[in-house]
Write a protein that holds these residues in place. Sequence first.
Motif, short mmCIF file in Angstrom:
data_model
loop_
_atom_site.label_atom_id
_atom_site.label_comp_id
_atom_site.label_asym_id
_atom_site.label_seq_id
_atom_site.Cartn_x
_atom_site.Cartn_y
_atom_site.Cartn_z
N PRO A 1 0.89 -1.29 -0.11
CA PRO A 1 0.09 -0.03 -0.05
C PRO A 1 0.97 1.20 0.09
CG PRO A 1 -0.64 -1.30 1.85
CD PRO A 1 0.66 -1.96 1.14
N GLY A 2 0.49 2.37 -0.72
CA GLY A 2 1.13 3.62 -0.62
C GLY A 2 1.01 4.25 -1.87
N SER A 3 1.67 5.62 -2.06
CA SER A 3 1.66 6.34 -3.02
C SER A 3 2.46 6.00 -4.17
CB SER A 3 1.62 7.85 -2.71
OG SER A 3 0.59 8.19 -1.86
N TYR A 4 2.16 6.09 -5.24
CA TYR A 4 3.08 5.59 -6.50
C TYR A 4 3.09 6.55 -7.66
CZ TYR A 4 3.44 1.02 -4.43
OH TYR A 4 3.72 -0.08 -3.58
N ARG A 5 4.24 6.57 -8.45
CA ARG A 5 4.04 7.42 -9.60
C ARG A 5 4.87 6.85 -10.83
NH1 ARG A 5 8.58 11.83 -8.62
NH2 ARG A 5 9.68 10.63 -10.29
N LEU A 6 4.17 6.89 -11.96
CA LEU A 6 4.70 6.37 -13.07
C LEU A 6 5.42 7.51 -13.95
CD1 LEU A 6 3.87 3.49 -15.21
CD2 LEU A 6 4.19 5.67 -16.44
N ASP A 7 6.47 7.50 -14.35
CA ASP A 7 7.08 8.58 -15.21
C ASP A 7 7.35 7.77 -16.86
OD1 ASP A 7 7.19 10.27 -13.30
OD2 ASP A 7 9.26 10.22 -12.94
N TRP A 8 6.85 8.47 -17.76
CA TRP A 8 7.06 7.99 -19.09
C TRP A 8 7.65 9.43 -19.66
CZ3 TRP A 8 4.69 10.42 -23.42
CH2 TRP A 8 5.13 9.84 -24.73
N PHE A 9 8.95 9.13 -20.24
CA PHE A 9 9.68 10.39 -20.96
C PHE A 9 10.03 10.13 -22.23
CE2 PHE A 9 10.12 11.68 -16.33
CZ PHE A 9 9.76 13.05 -16.48
N MET A 10 10.21 11.17 -23.24
CA MET A 10 10.88 10.86 -24.67
C MET A 10 12.26 11.69 -24.48
SD MET A 10 8.71 9.34 -26.53
CE MET A 10 9.78 9.66 -27.92
N ILE A 11 13.23 10.98 -24.64
CA ILE A 11 14.51 11.48 -24.68
C ILE A 11 15.32 11.63 -25.91
CG2 ILE A 11 16.66 10.75 -23.50
CD1 ILE A 11 15.06 9.17 -21.41
N LYS A 12 15.77 12.77 -26.06
CA LYS A 12 16.48 12.95 -27.40
C LYS A 12 17.93 13.50 -26.85
CE LYS A 12 16.78 15.63 -31.70
NZ LYS A 12 16.27 16.62 -32.40
N ASP A 13 18.80 12.78 -27.49
CA ASP A 13 20.29 13.22 -27.11
C ASP A 13 20.50 13.31 -25.79
OD1 ASP A 13 20.82 13.46 -29.71
OD2 ASP A 13 20.26 15.83 -29.79
N ASP A 14 19.79 12.09 -24.97
CA ASP A 14 20.29 11.87 -23.50
C ASP A 14 19.49 13.17 -22.62
OD1 ASP A 14 21.55 9.70 -23.77
OD2 ASP A 14 23.56 10.85 -24.04
N VAL A 15 18.44 13.78 -23.15
CA VAL A 15 17.75 14.86 -22.42
C VAL A 15 16.15 14.56 -22.59
CG1 VAL A 15 17.22 17.46 -22.49
CG2 VAL A 15 19.66 16.66 -23.09
N ALA A 16 15.67 14.49 -21.31
CA ALA A 16 14.11 14.26 -21.50
C ALA A 16 13.75 15.74 -21.88
CB ALA A 16 13.85 14.06 -20.19
N VAL A 17 12.83 15.47 -23.15
CA VAL A 17 12.23 16.78 -23.77
C VAL A 17 10.84 16.70 -23.51
CG1 VAL A 17 14.17 17.04 -25.46
CG2 VAL A 17 12.27 15.55 -25.97
N TYR A 18 10.07 15.59 -23.21
CA TYR A 18 8.70 15.72 -23.16
C TYR A 18 8.25 14.26 -22.10
CZ TYR A 18 3.69 14.82 -24.00
OH TYR A 18 2.39 14.46 -23.79
#
Length: 190
Positions: free
Chosen positions: A161-178
Amino acid sequence: MAFNIKNFLFLLVIFNVHLIQLNLADDDYTILYDRVELFNGTGEHFEYKIHNVKKDDAKNIFTVDAMLGIKQDISNDWKVSIEIFKLDESTNEYQSLFALPKFGTCAFMKTIYKKYFYDEISKYSNLPSYDVCPVPQGKYEIKGYPIDMNKFEHLKSFAQPGSYRLDWFMIKDDVAVYGVSIYGQIAEKE
């Protein structure tokens, strides 16, 4: 050795089973949606707008209306990053539980997107098919897409039980851009 999603998910389940400190009875707990947050970096590559998110707490479903504008074709050089975090209540900070290996966009479309999202989301959007790569620039609309949190109920058997977060990122040239962060909880049923 090539990456195999089935083997990875099997190992992930085994790993999480060993981490369990509390055995949850399926009937006593539920998975709840909390909120979604978007990250758009500089806005150079993507634009987005969430028109509406409706929660139906009685059915444990939320419905999304949104727009995603892709300002350039997204080739396999772009990477997709997916990571799940759990809130550490003692520090009020999210700690990483696990991360999928970064996928090239085409590999992501042909595996995760195809298996877990495409059949359902294609009924509610003009998002491209899993076999289209590079993903073409354009304006994509999602209308009335229902996300049924009950479909994730099996996660209760190996998560605490607890609070969770799912992160989904688009990465270009090793930088998260979206990216998108989805927050939820495993909680006792009321």
